[in-house]
Design a protein around this motif. Structure first.
Motif, mmCIF file in Angstrom:
data_model
loop_
_atom_site.group_PDB
_atom_site.id
_atom_site.type_symbol
_atom_site.label_atom_id
_atom_site.label_comp_id
_atom_site.label_asym_id
_atom_site.label_seq_id
_atom_site.Cartn_x
_atom_site.Cartn_y
_atom_site.Cartn_z
ATOM 1 N N GLY A 145 5.505 -17.197 -14.354
ATOM 2 C CA GLY A 145 4.581 -16.085 -14.429
ATOM 3 C C GLY A 145 4.694 -15.240 -13.178
ATOM 4 O O GLY A 145 4.677 -15.764 -12.062
ATOM 5 N N LEU A 146 4.852 -13.944 -13.347
ATOM 6 C CA LEU A 146 4.947 -13.023 -12.211
ATOM 7 C C LEU A 146 3.649 -12.217 -12.151
ATOM 8 O O LEU A 146 3.425 -11.322 -12.965
ATOM 9 N N GLU A 147 2.803 -12.555 -11.194
ATOM 10 C CA GLU A 147 1.519 -11.871 -11.055
ATOM 11 C C GLU A 147 1.661 -10.664 -10.138
ATOM 12 O O GLU A 147 2.367 -10.711 -9.138
ATOM 13 N N MET A 148 0.943 -9.610 -10.483
ATOM 14 C CA MET A 148 0.980 -8.383 -9.696
ATOM 15 C C MET A 148 -0.275 -8.206 -8.861
ATOM 16 O O MET A 148 -0.437 -7.196 -8.169
ATOM 17 N N GLY A 149 -1.189 -9.172 -8.945
ATOM 18 C CA GLY A 149 -2.402 -9.117 -8.143
ATOM 19 C C GLY A 149 -3.398 -8.103 -8.664
ATOM 20 O O GLY A 149 -3.375 -7.697 -9.838
ATOM 21 N N ASP A 150 -4.268 -7.649 -7.785
ATOM 22 C CA ASP A 150 -5.278 -6.660 -8.120
ATOM 23 C C ASP A 150 -4.654 -5.271 -7.989
ATOM 24 O O ASP A 150 -4.594 -4.709 -6.896
ATOM 25 N N VAL A 151 -4.203 -4.742 -9.108
ATOM 26 C CA VAL A 151 -3.475 -3.466 -9.102
ATOM 27 C C VAL A 151 -4.466 -2.300 -9.045
ATOM 28 O O VAL A 151 -5.409 -2.222 -9.825
ATOM 29 N N LYS A 152 -4.233 -1.409 -8.081
ATOM 30 C CA LYS A 152 -5.094 -0.241 -7.916
ATOM 31 C C LYS A 152 -4.248 1.026 -7.924
ATOM 32 O O LYS A 152 -3.117 1.035 -7.455
ATOM 33 N N GLY A 153 -4.823 2.091 -8.441
ATOM 34 C CA GLY A 153 -4.168 3.376 -8.423
ATOM 35 C C GLY A 153 -5.200 4.472 -8.362
ATOM 36 O O GLY A 153 -6.113 4.527 -9.197
ATOM 37 N N THR A 154 -5.118 5.342 -7.366
ATOM 38 C CA THR A 154 -6.087 6.419 -7.208
ATOM 39 C C THR A 154 -5.383 7.747 -6.963
ATOM 40 O O THR A 154 -4.224 7.795 -6.561
ATOM 41 N N LYS A 155 -6.127 8.806 -7.169
ATOM 42 C CA LYS A 155 -5.616 10.150 -6.905
ATOM 43 C C LYS A 155 -5.750 10.475 -5.423
ATOM 44 O O LYS A 155 -5.077 11.313 -4.899
ATOM 45 N N PHE A 173 12.515 -5.810 -0.887
ATOM 46 C CA PHE A 173 11.272 -6.239 -1.533
ATOM 47 C C PHE A 173 10.677 -5.094 -2.357
ATOM 48 O O PHE A 173 10.294 -5.276 -3.515
ATOM 49 N N PHE A 174 10.576 -3.923 -1.744
ATOM 50 C CA PHE A 174 9.944 -2.784 -2.411
ATOM 51 C C PHE A 174 10.718 -2.374 -3.665
ATOM 52 O O PHE A 174 10.116 -2.132 -4.727
ATOM 53 N N ASN A 175 12.033 -2.288 -3.556
ATOM 54 C CA ASN A 175 12.841 -1.879 -4.712
ATOM 55 C C ASN A 175 12.642 -2.826 -5.885
ATOM 56 O O ASN A 175 12.527 -2.396 -7.044
ATOM 57 N N ASN A 176 12.591 -4.116 -5.607
ATOM 58 C CA ASN A 176 12.406 -5.104 -6.676
ATOM 59 C C ASN A 176 10.967 -5.116 -7.188
ATOM 60 O O ASN A 176 10.720 -5.000 -8.392
ATOM 61 N N ASP A 177 10.018 -5.254 -6.278
ATOM 62 C CA ASP A 177 8.637 -5.494 -6.667
ATOM 63 C C ASP A 177 7.977 -4.259 -7.279
ATOM 64 O O ASP A 177 7.129 -4.380 -8.164
ATOM 65 N N SER A 178 8.348 -3.072 -6.814
ATOM 66 C CA SER A 178 7.785 -1.856 -7.405
ATOM 67 C C SER A 178 8.361 -1.617 -8.797
ATOM 68 O O SER A 178 7.683 -1.060 -9.669
ATOM 69 N N PHE A 179 9.599 -2.068 -9.028
ATOM 70 C CA PHE A 179 10.201 -1.912 -10.347
ATOM 71 C C PHE A 179 9.399 -2.692 -11.390
ATOM 72 O O PHE A 179 9.198 -2.226 -12.507
ATOM 73 N N GLN A 217 0.875 -1.164 0.000
ATOM 74 C CA GLN A 217 0.000 0.000 0.000
ATOM 75 C C GLN A 217 0.917 1.219 0.000
ATOM 76 O O GLN A 217 1.496 1.582 1.032
ATOM 77 N N TRP A 218 1.059 1.806 -1.169
ATOM 78 C CA TRP A 218 2.069 2.847 -1.399
ATOM 79 C C TRP A 218 1.398 4.211 -1.463
ATOM 80 O O TRP A 218 0.649 4.496 -2.405
#
Length: 238
Positions: free
Chosen positions: A228-238, A129-135, A78-79
């Motif tokens: 396969g590298l899944e990113m899950g349910d990706v969400k992005g809001t303002k 984890f964050f540096n890799n997975d967010s990339f 949760q970024w």
């Protein structure tokens, strides 16, 4: 005799378990390993990088304040992008990463705050984890980050790619990525030369893009060799 027989059995088991892995690694290495290509730095490379950002609506991404995803069903994020805070969850752990002031980060186990060496270790792990997975989620938006260099590369197959080298930042500075774009400028795959990988030039897809509520376009899946590298349910809001 019994000891010799036991040693033979152990040796046989070790060979049985390791030989297939070694053979597989050798096959993958000789099939896929490539040297880092050379390219031409300058306005043409920057123009191609800008085309990619335009195709992905970089303005919408900049205005995205909150991003949520789950990497390989293991690490949940949760970024709070604007605030520079990311909550990282895995197993029974939770780390509140302060990306602007790392010393202010906090770690929890089963919801209880921990301190000292235990906290330091969890924060370091969460940062990696964050540096890799967010990339794997936002890398296309990082092509003009501080410390990056961009090059136009022409491949042996006649394709044109955008090579981006990170001279600083992240967990492993010095890594390079060769992006391939479709006609609109949207990336569909890249090749990697990363310190963490023993093979240079491994290719991964960028696919199953979703347009978030904020308008940013983010991938939900990558294919890397047979994985396969899944990113899950990706969400992005303002």
């Amino acid at each position: 005799m019994k000891i010799k027989k036991l040693l033979k059995i152990i040796a046989g088991v070790v060979i049985f378990l390791t030989l297939p892995s070694l053979l597989f690694f050798g096959f993958v290495y000789f099939k896929y390993n490539e040297d880092l290509p050379t390219g031409i730095e300058g306005k043409q490379a920057d123009a191609l990088a800008t085309k990619m950002l335009d195709a992905l609506d970089y303005v919408a991404y900049k205005k995205t304040n909150y991003i949520e995803w789950t990497f390989k069903r293991k690490h949940h994020y949760q970024w709070l992008k604007t605030e520079g805070i990311c909550y990282v969850f895995w197993e029974t752990y939770k780390v509140e990463l302060d990306l602007n002031n790392p010393s202010e980060s906090k770690a929890y186990i089963h919801g209880f705050r921990v301190h000292d060496e235990q906290e330091t270790n969890l924060i370091e792990k969460a940062t990696t984890f964050f540096n890799n997975d967010s990339f794997w989620l936002v890398a296309p938006y990082k092509v003009f980050d501080k410390g990056t260099k961009r090059f136009i590369v022409s491949t042996k197959k006649g394709e044109q790619g955008l090579l981006v080298t990170y001279t600083s930042g992240g967990t492993t500075p010095g890594d390079s990525y060769l992006w391939f774009l479709d006609d609109s400028g949207k990336p569909n795959r890249f090749k990697m030369w990363a310190d963490i990988l023993p093979i240079g030039g491994l290719e991964a897809s960028w696919e199953n893009w979703t347009t978030t509520e904020s308008g940013a376009q983010l991938p939900t899946f990558h294919k890397l060799l047979f994985l396969g590298l899944e990113m899950g349910d990706v969400k992005g809001t303002k």
